[in-house]
Design an enzyme around this catalytic site. Structure first.
Site, short mmCIF file in Angstrom:
data_model
loop_
_atom_site.label_atom_id
_atom_site.label_comp_id
_atom_site.label_asym_id
_atom_site.label_seq_id
_atom_site.Cartn_x
_atom_site.Cartn_y
_atom_site.Cartn_z
N LYS A 172 23.61 12.91 -56.27
CA LYS A 172 24.53 11.83 -55.93
C LYS A 172 23.71 10.67 -55.37
CE LYS A 172 26.63 9.82 -53.11
NZ LYS A 172 26.72 8.35 -52.78
N GLY A 225 18.70 10.37 -45.20
CA GLY A 225 19.54 9.30 -44.71
C GLY A 225 19.61 9.30 -43.20
N SER A 226 20.73 8.81 -42.67
CA SER A 226 20.87 8.65 -41.23
C SER A 226 21.18 9.98 -40.55
CB SER A 226 21.99 7.65 -40.93
OG SER A 226 23.25 8.22 -41.27
N GLU A 228 23.56 10.45 -38.38
CA GLU A 228 25.01 10.64 -38.34
C GLU A 228 25.51 11.27 -39.64
OE1 GLU A 228 23.65 7.77 -35.47
OE2 GLU A 228 23.42 7.79 -37.65
N GLY A 230 23.66 12.80 -41.91
CA GLY A 230 23.01 14.09 -42.07
C GLY A 230 23.72 15.18 -41.30
N GLU A 247 15.95 15.05 -44.28
CA GLU A 247 14.95 14.06 -43.85
C GLU A 247 15.74 12.87 -43.34
OE1 GLU A 247 13.11 10.79 -43.69
OE2 GLU A 247 12.89 10.97 -45.87
N CYS A 281 12.30 5.01 -43.46
CA CYS A 281 12.40 5.94 -42.34
C CYS A 281 11.05 6.21 -41.69
CB CYS A 281 13.03 7.25 -42.80
SG CYS A 281 12.17 8.03 -44.18
N GLU A 381 16.48 3.51 -34.00
CA GLU A 381 16.01 3.08 -35.31
C GLU A 381 16.79 1.83 -35.74
OE1 GLU A 381 14.83 5.22 -39.47
OE2 GLU A 381 16.86 5.60 -38.74
#
Length: 485
Positions: A172, A225-226, A228, A230, A247, A281, A381
């Site tokens: 996705k 991704g983030s 939140e 994740g 990650e 990241c 971040e």
């Protein structure tokens, strides 16, 4: 403008909803393409296709899988220019960085082509009455949720080891930038990958992404991704006891010791801070500098930042636009917050609203020095071209500041005294620590992943094989008394 549907069982088809999402060029907001708005029904079809194809793929000779992966790498190299142009316009990154991504994509398939027939087990000595050994087996179907900042590179770093170990993939991509991934699907088919092993369902995260994360037919969920998102992905996967490879974010420091060779360090620290306009990241978004050279480092960083160019990715500047209006607003809010927290802004801090700069999302690279290490801009971040700087006096101070964040992805250490550098490297809580370098070209060979809220599990390198396979132990008892000749 082109439409990209769902890629399921080797064919392109509209989403079940027959709805579409516009994808924009972040430099001028022109519509580049439309992608299908996938839903749970499309995910169901993709998973079913992957399950069927994976059963045959797992029985293939590893050398057969290796040849197909190597073919894919060759076709990617043949089409590197096309892929680079797509990635450049879609993600907004400078052309040179997009070309590096295309090279990395090919390298992942080359590397794991070489690994596919070398995934070995072990023999365990239990004495003369037993033969005991381990084998590594594929998990089945891997669900992969790919972010918008490096769609080409991150997609390939997950697809290649998954296929090498005998798994299938349902992917996705992010709706903000994903067009190069569709070209990878065509390349895989052209290179001889059997239909159904790679399936792509575009769409929104709360629809297609949520359906993939919670699908009971997924045997491994890979997310970048983030924190939140994740966390939400991990919670959805937990309902099916599906293992996850995460990650997530980073606030990675570059630590400049008093004996650092600044002529070497400063250009590489700048390069580490602002790849893809800081939307990375693993970006070295913090500088920790010894107090004795603080002013010198600030001056040199400021001068270097002021020479950076901004523009459309196709013009190959140092920095392109950030991906969206909301991302630009997030960055702007953080810099304003830093100023409210009494930070010194040494350069940047201004925002360019138009692309040419007249219709895109351009942010001037910024150097900001927080008043203390507790400031939010020093700890959180930002995911944009904002470099924060803090001083330290002792190695213990440097260790404390480096670890004073919820993240632990990458760190850099700069100094001639290898003893002091090694002392720090042993104490920094990060998945990668570089000494007098940063990133090493992002090589496929180097395991990548984080400590703390930067995630867990490792991608790239041989360690990725551990994530994409499961181990089986076989123990055979031998009754020597019944052995007749």
């Amino acid at each position: 403008m082109k439409d990209f549907g769902c890629y399921i069982e080797g064919t392109w088809r509209p989403a079940e909803t027959n709805e579409w999402i516009d994808v924009h060029d972040p430099a001028d907001q022109k519509v580049l393409a439309r992608i299908a708005r996938g839903s749970a029904k499309d995910i169901d079809q993709a998973v079913a296709s992957a399950q069927t194809a994976q059963q045959e793929w797992a029985t293939r000779l590893p050398s057969d899988r290796a040849r197909i992966l190597y073919n894919i790498a060759q076709v990617i190299r043949d089409k590197a220019e096309e892929l680079s142009m797509i990635e450049c316009r879609d993600a907004g990154k400078p052309l040179a960085q997009a070309k590096a991504d295309a090279n990395a994509a090919a390298r992942f398939f080359e590397y794991y082509a070489g690994v596919a027939d070398k995934i070995l087990g072990n023999s365990i000595p239990l004495g003369p009455d037993y033969v005991d050994f381990t084998v590594r087996e594929p998990l089945g179907v891997t669900g992969q949720i790919v972010p918008w900042n490096y769609p080409l590179q991150i997609a390939c770093r997950g697809i290649a080891p998954a296929l090498a170990t005998g798994n299938a993939v349902v992917l996705k991509p992010a709706e903000l930038a994903c067009l190069s991934i569709f070209t990878i699907a065509d390349i895989c088919q052209e290179a001889g990958l059997p239909d159904g092993l790679l399936n792509i369902v575009p769409g929104f995260g709360h629809e297609a992404g949520a359906a993939l994360a919670s699908h009971p037919g997924i045997n491994l969920l890979v997310f970048t991704g983030s924190v939140e998102t994740g966390t939400a992905v991990m919670q959805a996967a937990a309902k099916n006891v599906t293992p996850v490879l995460l990650e997530l974010g980073g606030k990675s420091p570059n630590i400049i010791l008093p004996d650092a060779e600044l002529d070497t360090a400063i250009p590489l620290i700048i390069k580490a801070a602002f790849p893809h306009s800081g939307q990375t990241c693993s970006a070295g978004s913090r500088v920790l500098v010894h107090s004795s050279i603080k002013e010198t480092v600030i001056e040199r960083l400021r001068d270097s930042i002021d020479q950076l160019t901004l523009g459309r990715g196709l013009d190959d500047p140092d920095l392109g636009p950030v991906v969206s209006a909301s991302q630009r607003q997030r960055i702007e809010d953080y810099v304003l917050l830093g100023q409210q927290e009494e930070a010194d802004v040494y350069t940047g801090g201004r925002f360019i609203g138009d692309a040419d700069q007249s219709t895109g999302h351009f942010v001037k690279p910024t150097l900001i020095c927080p008043a203390s290490s507790s400031a939010r801009v020093a700890r959180e971040e930002i995911f944009g071209p904002v470099l924060t700087l803090l001083p330290f006096d002792t190695l213990e101070d440097a260790e404390r500041l480096a670890n004073d964040t919820e993240y632990g992805l990458v760190a850099g250490i700069w100094g001639r005294d290898i003893g002091r550098a090694h002392w720090l490297a042993n104490r920094i809580k990060a998945g990668q620590v570089f000494v007098n370098c940063y990133g090493a070209g992002g090589g496929a060979e180097i395991p990548f992943g984080g400590y703390k809220k930067s995630g867990f599990g490792r991608e790239k390198g041989m360690d990725a094989i551990l994530s994409y396979s499961q181990i089986k132990n076989v123990c055979i008892r031998i009754d020597a008394s019944n052995v007749n000749f």
